[in-house]
Design an enzyme around this catalytic site. Sequence first.
Site, PDB file in Angstrom:
ATOM      1  N   ASN A  16       0.877  -1.174   0.000  1.00  0.00           N
ATOM      2  CA  ASN A  16       0.000   0.000   0.000  1.00  0.00           C
ATOM      3  C   ASN A  16       0.911   1.220   0.000  1.00  0.00           C
ATOM      4  OD1 ASN A  16      -1.798   2.050   0.521  1.00  0.00           O
ATOM      5  ND2 ASN A  16      -2.287   1.403   2.613  1.00  0.00           N
ATOM      6  N   LYS A  32       0.256   4.270  -0.288  1.00  0.00           N
ATOM      7  CA  LYS A  32      -0.332   5.489   0.306  1.00  0.00           C
ATOM      8  C   LYS A  32      -0.017   6.699  -0.585  1.00  0.00           C
ATOM      9  CE  LYS A  32      -0.195   3.289   4.779  1.00  0.00           C
ATOM     10  NZ  LYS A  32      -0.193   3.421   6.220  1.00  0.00           N
ATOM     11  N   HIS A  52      -9.733   1.447   4.744  1.00  0.00           N
ATOM     12  CA  HIS A  52      -8.454   1.631   5.445  1.00  0.00           C
ATOM     13  C   HIS A  52      -8.661   2.603   6.615  1.00  0.00           C
ATOM     14  CE1 HIS A  52      -4.363   2.775   6.360  1.00  0.00           C
ATOM     15  NE2 HIS A  52      -3.999   1.660   5.764  1.00  0.00           N
ATOM     16  N   GLU A  60      -6.986   4.958   7.702  1.00  0.00           N
ATOM     17  CA  GLU A  60      -6.722   6.374   7.393  1.00  0.00           C
ATOM     18  C   GLU A  60      -7.934   7.007   6.694  1.00  0.00           C
ATOM     19  OE1 GLU A  60      -2.923   5.706   5.486  1.00  0.00           O
ATOM     20  OE2 GLU A  60      -2.117   5.154   7.445  1.00  0.00           O
ATOM     21  N   GLU A  84      -5.890  -4.606  10.483  1.00  0.00           N
ATOM     22  CA  GLU A  84      -4.851  -3.605  10.708  1.00  0.00           C
ATOM     23  C   GLU A  84      -5.147  -2.844  11.992  1.00  0.00           C
ATOM     24  OE1 GLU A  84      -2.803  -2.531   6.703  1.00  0.00           O
ATOM     25  OE2 GLU A  84      -4.460  -1.180   7.047  1.00  0.00           O
ATOM     26  N   GLY A  98       2.159   2.379  10.766  1.00  0.00           N
ATOM     27  CA  GLY A  98       3.137   3.452  10.613  1.00  0.00           C
ATOM     28  C   GLY A  98       3.802   3.864  11.905  1.00  0.00           C
ATOM     29  N   SER A 123       3.005  -2.004  10.383  1.00  0.00           N
ATOM     30  CA  SER A 123       4.446  -2.106  10.618  1.00  0.00           C
ATOM     31  C   SER A 123       5.015  -3.487  10.295  1.00  0.00           C
ATOM     32  CB  SER A 123       4.792  -1.680  12.052  1.00  0.00           C
ATOM     33  OG  SER A 123       4.418  -0.315  12.263  1.00  0.00           O
ATOM     34  N   GLY A 175       2.596  -1.102   4.290  1.00  0.00           N
ATOM     35  CA  GLY A 175       2.691   0.310   3.930  1.00  0.00           C
ATOM     36  C   GLY A 175       4.141   0.713   3.705  1.00  0.00           C
TER      37      GLY A 175
HETATM   38  P1  PGA Z   1       2.517   0.387   7.641  1.00  0.00           P
HETATM   39  O1  PGA Z   1       1.080   0.597   6.965  1.00  0.00           O
HETATM   40  O2  PGA Z   1       3.039  -0.931   7.096  1.00  0.00           O
HETATM   41  O3  PGA Z   1       3.331   1.550   7.180  1.00  0.00           O
HETATM   42  O4  PGA Z   1       2.312   0.327   9.102  1.00  0.00           O
HETATM   43  C1  PGA Z   1       0.193  -0.469   6.749  1.00  0.00           C
HETATM   44  C2  PGA Z   1      -1.085   0.054   6.146  1.00  0.00           C
HETATM   45  O5  PGA Z   1      -1.553   1.117   6.590  1.00  0.00           O
HETATM   46  O6  PGA Z   1      -1.670  -0.574   5.235  1.00  0.00           O
END
Ligand code: PGA
Length: 256
Positions: free
Chosen positions: A9, A11, A95, A97, A167, A173, A213, A234
């Site tokens: 992803n 982003k 997601h 976010e 998630e 993140g 992460s 991500g």
């Molecule tokens: P991250 O994001 O691996 O940077 O924690 C995962 C995601 O939001 O899909």
Amino acid sequence: MRSKVVVGNWKLNGSLAGNDALVRALLREIPRNGAAACAVCVPYPYLAQARELLQGSAIAWGAQDCSRHDSGAYTGEVSAAMIAEFAARYAIVGHSERRTLFGDTDAIVVAKFAAARRAGLTPIFCVGETLEEREAGRTEAVLARQVDALLQSGGAGGLEGAVVAYEPVWAIGTGRTASREQAEEAHAFIRGRVAAKVQPNIAARLPILYGGSVKAANAADLFAMPDVDGGLVGGASLVAEEFVAIWRAAGAAVKG
Ligand code: PGA
């Protein structure tokens, strides 16, 4: 046994030149006969580039969201059918976010899921609890609410052929990964919920990815768990060596 899937992803990251270098590095390392599946979900303007670079390869591509509307006066929106025109396979929906920063409610996420389906895309349906919710002992209640919203709308088979991503919001993140036991517990809960509310055989086939992460250093540990069918990645998906190592860990988990 379910196959493993690793999805990047990106982003709000990338550029034509940067994507080109990243994707070419992935293509050198990810062969067509690999043990795990692989995909990248890119910003909308890069779907054409993804198709150009990836068609015929082992790496599928997709978008990070889609409109719940098919067409009309919705300035700024991108429909699932438009995404599908670029031969994309996936659209991430729900997601965290989008849920927290852009107001995607359960109802909106369910409508986006349905829109992705109408266009023939495979939705990657994201669920997960916040730190506050986990600490209040509400993880399962939150997951149940998010999953049930979808199951109630789709009826039996609503999740057939789709992908779920667990998630935990506190792990996205932040560098703070769920332990493999925490991930397994949540994944088993989600699968059990789908089995109880829909059909056990759909639940048994459903890929449930872990996201938050994921890195080369923790991927093998997470992917070894019986209900963890791969990862939604991500930050680490922007670094070719990291992403390839995560994909290899998924392949090794299939074999091992
Ligand atoms: P991250 O994001 O691996 O940077 O924690 C995962 C995601 O939001 O899909």
